[in-house]
Write a protein that holds these residues in place. Sequence first.
Motif, PDB file in Angstrom:
ATOM      1  N   ILE A 176       0.837  -1.202   0.000  1.00 22.24           N
ATOM      2  CA  ILE A 176       0.000   0.000   0.000  1.00 22.24           C
ATOM      3  C   ILE A 176       0.872   1.252   0.000  1.00 22.24           C
ATOM      4  N   ALA A 177       1.968   1.200   0.747  1.00 19.29           N
ATOM      5  CA  ALA A 177       2.892   2.330   0.793  1.00 19.29           C
ATOM      6  C   ALA A 177       3.555   2.538  -0.567  1.00 19.29           C
ATOM      7  N   ALA A 178       3.910   1.447  -1.221  1.00 15.98           N
ATOM      8  CA  ALA A 178       4.496   1.553  -2.554  1.00 15.98           C
ATOM      9  C   ALA A 178       3.496   2.191  -3.519  1.00 15.98           C
ATOM     10  N   ALA A 179       2.231   1.771  -3.410  1.00 18.56           N
ATOM     11  CA  ALA A 179       1.192   2.370  -4.247  1.00 18.56           C
ATOM     12  C   ALA A 179       1.038   3.855  -3.924  1.00 18.56           C
ATOM     13  N   GLY A 180       1.220   4.207  -2.656  1.00 19.52           N
ATOM     14  CA  GLY A 180       1.153   5.608  -2.253  1.00 19.52           C
ATOM     15  C   GLY A 180       2.241   6.425  -2.931  1.00 19.52           C
ATOM     16  N   TYR A 181       3.448   5.896  -2.911  1.00 20.62           N
ATOM     17  CA  TYR A 181       4.555   6.573  -3.580  1.00 20.62           C
ATOM     18  C   TYR A 181       4.289   6.673  -5.075  1.00 20.62           C
ATOM     19  N   SER A 182       3.684   5.622  -5.621  1.00 18.69           N
ATOM     20  CA  SER A 182       3.396   5.618  -7.051  1.00 18.69           C
ATOM     21  C   SER A 182       2.383   6.697  -7.410  1.00 18.69           C
ATOM     22  N   LYS A 183       1.332   6.802  -6.599  1.00 17.22           N
ATOM     23  CA  LYS A 183       0.330   7.829  -6.855  1.00 17.22           C
ATOM     24  C   LYS A 183       0.926   9.224  -6.659  1.00 17.22           C
ATOM     25  N   LEU A 184       1.739   9.347  -5.617  1.00 24.23           N
ATOM     26  CA  LEU A 184       2.407  10.631  -5.376  1.00 24.23           C
ATOM     27  C   LEU A 184       3.234  11.021  -6.591  1.00 24.23           C
ATOM     28  N   TYR A 185       3.934  10.041  -7.148  1.00 21.81           N
ATOM     29  CA  TYR A 185       4.743  10.303  -8.340  1.00 21.81           C
ATOM     30  C   TYR A 185       3.874  10.847  -9.472  1.00 21.81           C
ATOM     31  N   SER A 186       2.737  10.218  -9.711  1.00 21.45           N
ATOM     32  CA  SER A 186       1.847  10.685 -10.774  1.00 21.45           C
ATOM     33  C   SER A 186       1.447  12.142 -10.558  1.00 21.45           C
ATOM     34  N   GLN A 187       1.038  12.428  -9.340  1.00 23.46           N
ATOM     35  CA  GLN A 187       0.573  13.791  -9.060  1.00 23.46           C
ATOM     36  C   GLN A 187       1.697  14.799  -9.254  1.00 23.46           C
ATOM     37  N   LEU A 188       2.896  14.434  -8.778  1.00 23.56           N
ATOM     38  CA  LEU A 188       4.028  15.340  -8.921  1.00 23.56           C
ATOM     39  C   LEU A 188       4.379  15.521 -10.395  1.00 23.56           C
ATOM     40  N   ALA A 189       4.356  14.408 -11.132  1.00 24.14           N
ATOM     41  CA  ALA A 189       4.714  14.476 -12.552  1.00 24.14           C
ATOM     42  C   ALA A 189       3.725  15.358 -13.311  1.00 24.14           C
ATOM     43  N   GLN A 224      -0.779  18.789  -1.483  1.00 27.56           N
ATOM     44  CA  GLN A 224      -2.157  18.452  -1.819  1.00 27.56           C
ATOM     45  C   GLN A 224      -2.431  16.960  -1.647  1.00 27.56           C
ATOM     46  N   PHE A 225      -1.467  16.146  -2.021  1.00 25.39           N
ATOM     47  CA  PHE A 225      -1.623  14.699  -1.833  1.00 25.39           C
ATOM     48  C   PHE A 225      -1.787  14.371  -0.358  1.00 25.39           C
ATOM     49  N   ALA A 226      -0.973  15.019   0.477  1.00 21.40           N
ATOM     50  CA  ALA A 226      -1.066  14.785   1.920  1.00 21.40           C
ATOM     51  C   ALA A 226      -2.431  15.210   2.449  1.00 21.40           C
ATOM     52  N   LEU A 227      -2.953  16.299   1.935  1.00 18.03           N
ATOM     53  CA  LEU A 227      -4.246  16.801   2.410  1.00 18.03           C
ATOM     54  C   LEU A 227      -5.395  15.938   1.887  1.00 18.03           C
ATOM     55  N   ASP A 228      -5.247  15.463   0.653  1.00 18.18           N
ATOM     56  CA  ASP A 228      -6.329  14.683   0.042  1.00 18.18           C
ATOM     57  C   ASP A 228      -6.429  13.282   0.644  1.00 18.18           C
ATOM     58  N   GLU A 229      -5.282  12.666   0.866  1.00 20.39           N
ATOM     59  CA  GLU A 229      -5.260  11.287   1.365  1.00 20.39           C
ATOM     60  C   GLU A 229      -4.347  11.193   2.583  1.00 20.39           C
ATOM     61  N   PRO A 230      -4.752  11.801   3.674  1.00 18.35           N
ATOM     62  CA  PRO A 230      -3.842  11.905   4.823  1.00 18.35           C
ATOM     63  C   PRO A 230      -3.329  10.554   5.332  1.00 18.35           C
ATOM     64  N   ASP A 231      -4.207   9.572   5.410  1.00 20.37           N
ATOM     65  CA  ASP A 231      -3.768   8.298   5.970  1.00 20.37           C
ATOM     66  C   ASP A 231      -2.930   7.491   4.982  1.00 20.37           C
ATOM     67  N   HIS A 232      -3.224   7.643   3.709  1.00 19.89           N
ATOM     68  CA  HIS A 232      -2.375   6.998   2.711  1.00 19.89           C
ATOM     69  C   HIS A 232      -0.997   7.642   2.717  1.00 19.89           C
ATOM     70  N   PHE A 233      -0.981   8.948   2.829  1.00 23.71           N
ATOM     71  CA  PHE A 233       0.297   9.667   2.932  1.00 23.71           C
ATOM     72  C   PHE A 233       1.070   9.208   4.169  1.00 23.71           C
ATOM     73  N   HIS A 288       8.171  18.122   3.341  1.00 25.41           N
ATOM     74  CA  HIS A 288       7.631  16.989   4.072  1.00 25.41           C
ATOM     75  C   HIS A 288       7.261  17.389   5.497  1.00 25.41           C
ATOM     76  N   GLY A 289       8.124  18.141   6.118  1.00 26.42           N
ATOM     77  CA  GLY A 289       7.862  18.559   7.493  1.00 26.42           C
ATOM     78  C   GLY A 289       6.603  19.384   7.605  1.00 26.42           C
ATOM     79  N   PHE A 290       6.405  20.268   6.658  1.00 26.27           N
ATOM     80  CA  PHE A 290       5.193  21.081   6.694  1.00 26.27           C
ATOM     81  C   PHE A 290       3.954  20.198   6.573  1.00 26.27           C
ATOM     82  N   ALA A 291       3.986  19.293   5.613  1.00 20.79           N
ATOM     83  CA  ALA A 291       2.841  18.390   5.429  1.00 20.79           C
ATOM     84  C   ALA A 291       2.591  17.577   6.701  1.00 20.79           C
ATOM     85  N   GLN A 292       3.648  17.077   7.293  1.00 18.31           N
ATOM     86  CA  GLN A 292       3.506  16.256   8.500  1.00 18.31           C
ATOM     87  C   GLN A 292       2.917  17.066   9.656  1.00 18.31           C
TER      88      GLN A 292
END
Lengths: 204, 204
Positions: free
Chosen positions: B60-73, B95-104, B162-166
């Motif tokens: 699930i974490a790998a998928a999270g990184y993958s989705k994050l990559y898409s959004q960043l790209a 935005q990813f952190a705000l949209d999917e806090p627990d996935h982040f 990252h710190g700000f999002a956290q």
Amino acid sequence: MSDQYHHGDLKNALIQAGIEILSKDGLESLSLRSVAKRVGVSHAAPYAHFADKEALIAAIAAAGYSKLYSQLATAQQRSADPLTRLWHTAFAYLQFALDEPDHFRITFSGVVKAEKSYPEYVAQAQRCYALVMGLVADCQMKGLLTGEPLELLTVSIWSSLHGFAQLVLANQLPSALLNQHSIHTIFRIHLQRILQVDPDQLDG
Amino acid sequence: MSDQYHHGDLKNALIQAGIEILSKDGLESLSLRSVAKRVGVSHAAPYAHFADKEALIAAIAAAGYSKLYSQLATAQQRSADPLTRLWHTAFAYLQFALDEPDHFRITFSGVVKAEKSYPEYVAQAQRCYALVMGLVADCQMKGLLTGEPLELLTVSIWSSLHGFAQLVLANQLPSALLNQHSIHTIFRIHLQRILQVDPDQLDG
DNA sequence: AGTGGAATCTTTACAGCGTCAAGATAGTGG
DNA sequence: CCACTATCTTGACGCTGTAAAGATTCCACT
């Protein structure tokens, strides 16, 4: 005294036991039952002092902020120059995260949801924030740090410290970097950028 | 097709179900059994595809990184100027952190302990890191960003984002600040400081 | 000093969890 | 067609958080 039916200070004993479990066995070993067992009390005894597991975690998190405050306050005393004090305080922040990773994690796990408030946790958090903001204010006044307003500058710097600590604990620093430098060296360069300061000209 | 004994793509279905549970019910509702139930499969079925709960979380974490990559790209494509691209990428990160806090959160929970490696997670993490580093390198080359070496500059900037999002997810931004400004406004000022850029002179 | 009530702690019970072992089912290569 | 393997189900175990009921002790009031 210790074999009594009434413990005397069970609440704090449970919090302390929780912190020790975090330090010794890690986050996943922290349960109401393990904490109760460590104190030598029945598994339901904690419910006399905590509404649920989340309440115990909030207390442990508050204690985490309290300990963090002590460490920051100590580090801060080691110099007269405000920027140097901020510098040492930042290192103390990282050091706390490295020394007690799971206690640090639980402290910043976001225990305070909108529903329940946990006033002790909020108070300790604010005390810590005030300490950092005081340091930033000193730097700002002496022209050692630019940016405004003070609260936003503080949040910005805190974010940068916190993010580094989090990335280290989450094992997200590229291993190539860790092969070449120590964490402290990397953090030093990070701080240098963030605070826009040359570490060689600090006085401590 | 869907009532078969053999599911066909159970592994990915479990990962997807886990992500949905994170989004809908939150981290504490994520269990092997809840994931299995959501897919309509017995409670021990996941063990055919994951060694234990940690392995599912790693996926699930790998998928999270993958989705994050898409959004960043995607965000990165919205401009030609490197610094502007970095700017938008940073906002996409928040935005990813705000949209999917627990996935982040689970993505950066430090799944990869020293013992087990989870190569898929590491790969996705490196891909994401490379994207950011590429942007930083572009800025560095054009003199829009100072600092060296590239890897350390990248880690420094990443830490600050990252710190700000956290801190936002952990509810650690002082409520006084949140009363006066929106999270995006605060982040804008933070970024401005971190990247040493005036947002008004960005081209996108 | 004694007593009633409140606070504290124990015991018992229950559902949900991760995990394992044994068995059922279904695709696959010989 | 048959053995084999991967996949999935069933059942069981000890652990967890939590609630209810009972035991013990402390405290306030008379």
